[in-house]
Design an enzyme around this catalytic site. Structure first.
Site, short mmCIF file in Angstrom:
data_model
loop_
_atom_site.label_atom_id
_atom_site.label_comp_id
_atom_site.label_asym_id
_atom_site.label_seq_id
_atom_site.Cartn_x
_atom_site.Cartn_y
_atom_site.Cartn_z
N GLY A 169 0.74 -1.26 0.00
CA GLY A 169 0.00 0.00 0.00
C GLY A 169 0.76 1.30 0.00
N GLY A 171 2.61 2.72 -2.38
CA GLY A 171 2.83 3.31 -3.70
C GLY A 171 1.95 4.52 -3.96
N CYS A 174 -1.38 3.45 -5.51
CA CYS A 174 -2.00 2.29 -4.87
C CYS A 174 -3.04 2.78 -3.86
CB CYS A 174 -0.94 1.45 -4.16
SG CYS A 174 -1.60 0.00 -3.31
#
Length: 330
Positions: A169, A171, A174
């Site tokens: 998570g 990114g 993301c």
């Protein structure tokens, strides 16, 4: 239900304290690492920064640029399925990543690294897939992920992974943490997973969460053996996509854009990524030079004449603010 009240950190929660140094120039810093992998027994030498295996940045043109600096390219997954021959240059600096259903294709690739890349590396099915890939490719250097905890890092290594990919998570495109509430602060994940991996003579990739060369430095300082970046390479000539009004599209591989392109829609799966536009940034060559310059500079601040010793020279300082934002972000 349990509540873990231990403090966990992201890259934005810390700075690195400078230390007395005998170095006189960042030109003295050696950024190359030589890694020997646990299961494959192979050696690799290069600068351990990887492009993410995303449609827009995991391109042949990006690989041509990264190869000049001895960096690693992870081709977008569709190249594995249709056009692997497009990545001919410096095979040792290519990391082919696929899903569980791509094991047969991965076993036919040649070159540097192969691996299994899934959003949730905590399932028994995934561990079994790593074992299957190791059995099918006993001499390959295998990457597996993603996970964020020490216990699962060790389980994947014992299943046959040489390198574990760490990050859930963090990114820039993301949305897993928003959609699911699942995740782990990335710097703490790197520190804890690196400690677990190194205890078994294995390695990790810090995947996601880097917004600047300073964040890449913090990842290496926290024990990462490789750092994977996506958004930092977006918006360049070498990326897949058109320049429109000075911007380029960049999207996560669990986004609506990716699902539409690759036909991954089904009745039970929603999106866990987003599509954004980023400023057009010209040639990737200039960005890569800037990243490497920042890492070299950091090493001179703590007296590390090579990247290998950076973590040994690091003292993290918890902060409330890392930099002055009066004129906005770079």
């Amino acid at each position: 239900m349990l509540v873990n009240e231990d403090i966990k950190l992201d890259y934005s929660d810390v700075l690195i304290r400078p230390k007395r140094s005998t170095m006189s120039s960042r030109g003295e810093v050696n950024l190359e690492r030589t890694h020997t992998f646990l299961w494959s027994k192979k050696k690799w030498t290069g600068i351990p920064i990887m492009s993410a295996n995303m449609d827009t940045v995991g391109t042949p043109a990006m690989h041509n640029v990264l190869s000049k600096y001895n960096l690693v390219t992870c081709p977008a997954r569709h190249y594995l399925k249709k056009n692997p021959e497009k990545f001919k240059k410096r095979q040792s600096n290519i990391c082919w990543l696929g899903g569980i259903d791509d094991i047969s294709k991965l076993s036919k690739t040649s070159g540097g690294f192969i691996g299994l890349d899934v959003a949730n590396g905590y399932t028994i099915k995934f561990v079994d897939a790593v074992k299957k890939l190791r059995k099918k490719c006993p001499n390959a250097t295998i990457v597996a992920g993603n996970v964020v905890t020490a216990d699962m890092t060790q389980e994947l290594i014992l299943a046959g992974a040489d390198i574990v990919k760490v990050g859930i998570g963090p990114g820039s495109v993301c949305t897993t943490r928003i959609k699911t509430g699942i995740g782990y602060p990335q710097l703490s994940a790197v520190i804890e997973c690196a400690d677990a991996a190194h205890g078994l003579d294995a390695h990790i990739i810090a995947d996601g969460g880097c917004t600047s060369s300073g964040d890449i430095v913090k990842a290496f300082a926290g024990g990462a053996d490789f750092v994977m970046i996506g958004g930092m390479l977006a918006g360049h000539d070498e990326c897949k996509g058109k320049v429109e009004d000075g911007f380029m599209k960049f999207y996560g591989m669990a986004s609506e854009s990716a699902m539409n392109k690759h036909g991954n829609h089904n009745s039970y799966r929603g999106t866990e990524g987003k599509t954004v536009v980023v400023k057009y940034r010209g040639k990737a060559d200039d960005t890569v030079k800037d990243i490497l310059s920042g890492i070299r500079s950091a090493c001179t601040y703590v007296g590390a004449n090579k990247l290998k010793t950076l973590s040994k020279c690091t003292t993290f300082v918890r902060v409330n603010n890392t930099h002055n934002k009066i004129f906005g972000e770079e």
